[in-house]
Design a protein around this motif. Sequence first.
Motif, mmCIF file in Angstrom:
data_model
loop_
_atom_site.group_PDB
_atom_site.id
_atom_site.type_symbol
_atom_site.label_atom_id
_atom_site.label_comp_id
_atom_site.label_asym_id
_atom_site.label_seq_id
_atom_site.Cartn_x
_atom_site.Cartn_y
_atom_site.Cartn_z
ATOM 1 N N ALA A 219 0.823 -1.208 0.000
ATOM 2 C CA ALA A 219 0.000 0.000 0.000
ATOM 3 C C ALA A 219 0.856 1.256 0.000
ATOM 4 O O ALA A 219 0.533 2.238 -0.681
ATOM 5 C CB ALA A 219 -0.934 -0.003 1.208
ATOM 6 N N LEU B 36 2.049 1.855 -3.452
ATOM 7 C CA LEU B 36 0.986 2.246 -4.375
ATOM 8 C C LEU B 36 0.542 3.691 -4.178
ATOM 9 O O LEU B 36 0.229 4.375 -5.146
ATOM 10 C CB LEU B 36 -0.222 1.315 -4.196
ATOM 11 N N GLY B 37 0.453 4.152 -2.926
ATOM 12 C CA GLY B 37 -0.133 5.475 -2.743
ATOM 13 C C GLY B 37 0.152 6.129 -1.418
ATOM 14 O O GLY B 37 -0.731 6.166 -0.547
ATOM 15 N N LEU C 117 -1.622 7.128 4.156
ATOM 16 C CA LEU C 117 -1.715 6.709 2.769
ATOM 17 C C LEU C 117 -2.690 7.590 2.002
ATOM 18 O O LEU C 117 -3.467 8.339 2.581
ATOM 19 C CB LEU C 117 -2.197 5.255 2.697
ATOM 20 N N ARG D 84 -7.452 5.882 -1.547
ATOM 21 C CA ARG D 84 -7.776 4.529 -1.996
ATOM 22 C C ARG D 84 -6.913 3.482 -1.296
ATOM 23 O O ARG D 84 -7.396 2.399 -0.937
ATOM 24 C CB ARG D 84 -7.627 4.413 -3.514
ATOM 25 N N GLU D 85 -5.652 3.792 -1.092
ATOM 26 C CA GLU D 85 -4.771 2.825 -0.438
ATOM 27 C C GLU D 85 -5.074 2.719 1.054
ATOM 28 O O GLU D 85 -4.941 1.639 1.644
ATOM 29 C CB GLU D 85 -3.315 3.214 -0.671
ATOM 30 N N LEU E 105 -7.961 0.445 1.149
ATOM 31 C CA LEU E 105 -7.492 -0.907 0.869
ATOM 32 C C LEU E 105 -6.877 -1.548 2.111
ATOM 33 O O LEU E 105 -7.230 -2.672 2.494
ATOM 34 C CB LEU E 105 -6.470 -0.868 -0.265
ATOM 35 N N LEU E 106 -5.972 -0.832 2.760
ATOM 36 C CA LEU E 106 -5.291 -1.406 3.921
ATOM 37 C C LEU E 106 -6.251 -1.567 5.097
ATOM 38 O O LEU E 106 -6.208 -2.582 5.812
ATOM 39 C CB LEU E 106 -4.097 -0.529 4.317
ATOM 40 N N TRP F 210 -10.366 -4.326 -2.494
ATOM 41 C CA TRP F 210 -10.555 -4.001 -3.908
ATOM 42 C C TRP F 210 -11.941 -3.420 -4.139
ATOM 43 O O TRP F 210 -12.121 -2.499 -4.940
ATOM 44 C CB TRP F 210 -10.343 -5.244 -4.769
ATOM 45 N N THR G 208 -11.577 0.269 -3.043
ATOM 46 C CA THR G 208 -10.842 1.119 -3.981
ATOM 47 C C THR G 208 -11.618 1.281 -5.285
ATOM 48 O O THR G 208 -11.615 2.362 -5.895
ATOM 49 C CB THR G 208 -9.443 0.539 -4.263
#
Length: 452
Positions: A55, A58-59, A72, A75-76, A79-80, A207, A210
């Motif tokens: 993560a 990614l962001g 983060l 979106r990340e 996600l996390l 997912w 996000t």
Amino acid sequence: MPAIADVLGEFAARTTLRDVPDEVLRRARHLALDSVGVAFAAADQEFTRRARRAAAELGPGDQPVIGLPDRLAPREAALLNAVLVHGLDFDDTHLPAVTHVSASALPTSIAAAIKHERSAEDLLLAYVLGIEITARVGTVAHGGFHAGGFHPTGLAGAFGSAVSAAKLAGLDADGIAEAQRIVGSMASGILEFLADGAWTKRLHPGWAATSALTAATFASVGWPGPEHVYEGRYGLYATHLGPDGWDATEALDGLGERWELLATAVKPYPSCHFTHAFADAILHLKQAEGFSAAEVDVVRCHIHETPAAAVCEPIERKRAPQDDYDAKFSLPFIAGACLARDRLTLAEFTGEALADQEILRLAQRVEIADDPNSRFPQAYSAEVEIVLTDGRRLHRREDVNRGHTERPLSDADIRAKFADNLGGDARSTMDHVLALGGAGSAADFAEALRAA
């Protein structure tokens, strides 16, 4: 008739917190409490360490993460947070939908509420709506997503979370409908992880979250999606369930009057929900009859064919799971653990437990049979027969699993589970979560859940 997405979009757009019954709001706060608790419990797991690294790459950004010091991009962060909530398989489940509803709805709502500078009240409402739509979308399948090899947490969760994200983005009814239409091309999740205990299921609600944030953003700029994303010739249900045997309008039954959030079950055990009634039955028999694990000759478990495919097949692998996630979806292992240890806690899914020869010996004694009287998917029934070495036969049926609306975990039970998951002094965090929807911003709420 209007498209399903339009009806759900109109419902979400007009609904305010005042329209939601107090009973639903109280339960929503306790579902959020349960989610935060299991996220904290997952903070030091190996899957979390790897997810954090991914993560961050990614962001990077400034949004907080539950129980961790990380920051983060939205979106990340969603996600996390979703990986944390869902990773131990200890999070809530809407039983008729066979869907983990909070695991995507809460992370999405937190991320979108912070991004759009919303209040804690806005966050709570979006979370309630996300659960409600996720549950309704999943319920239409009547367990059929699982039968086709799809994970409804990733499918239905994307649609409910898209409603949350779009609502918090300030979109109108058309915009909320559009977010659903767009996210239909992103909703996903397959059950092949069951073959070898792979970690992909842990990503499914993340997912969904996000994807929901992405879909709401595209909807905000007028990106068109297919009008009949649910009920169309190539919509969600036709592609995942086949052309017949479903009615998408079931998602609208009692909308705004009957709240599906109240049918969301909180887990008493950190394993697949399909195994819980079996754990209860075995633990009850063990305590009531006073036999030892050494006296067990055969354990016969009667189960519906759809959950059996998830937690009993292939049987030889299920009798000797290779990692903790494999074990969480193994009815033979869980039966063996309950018999050997008189409990089923997070400790029964560690490397030490996976190597416990007594548990593995007992798992070999488990036989699987069909349950023609199962109430699946309305409830996750279990019937257990234990044959002892002296010939005695012990029987126990759990027609309705604990956590079900007919046997719910109480608010006090949920608070006790939260305290166990946090350990130490959990009172201030508990009070903070149970005050969700009060004064303050969504950002303030999330910051208070972040680890120093």
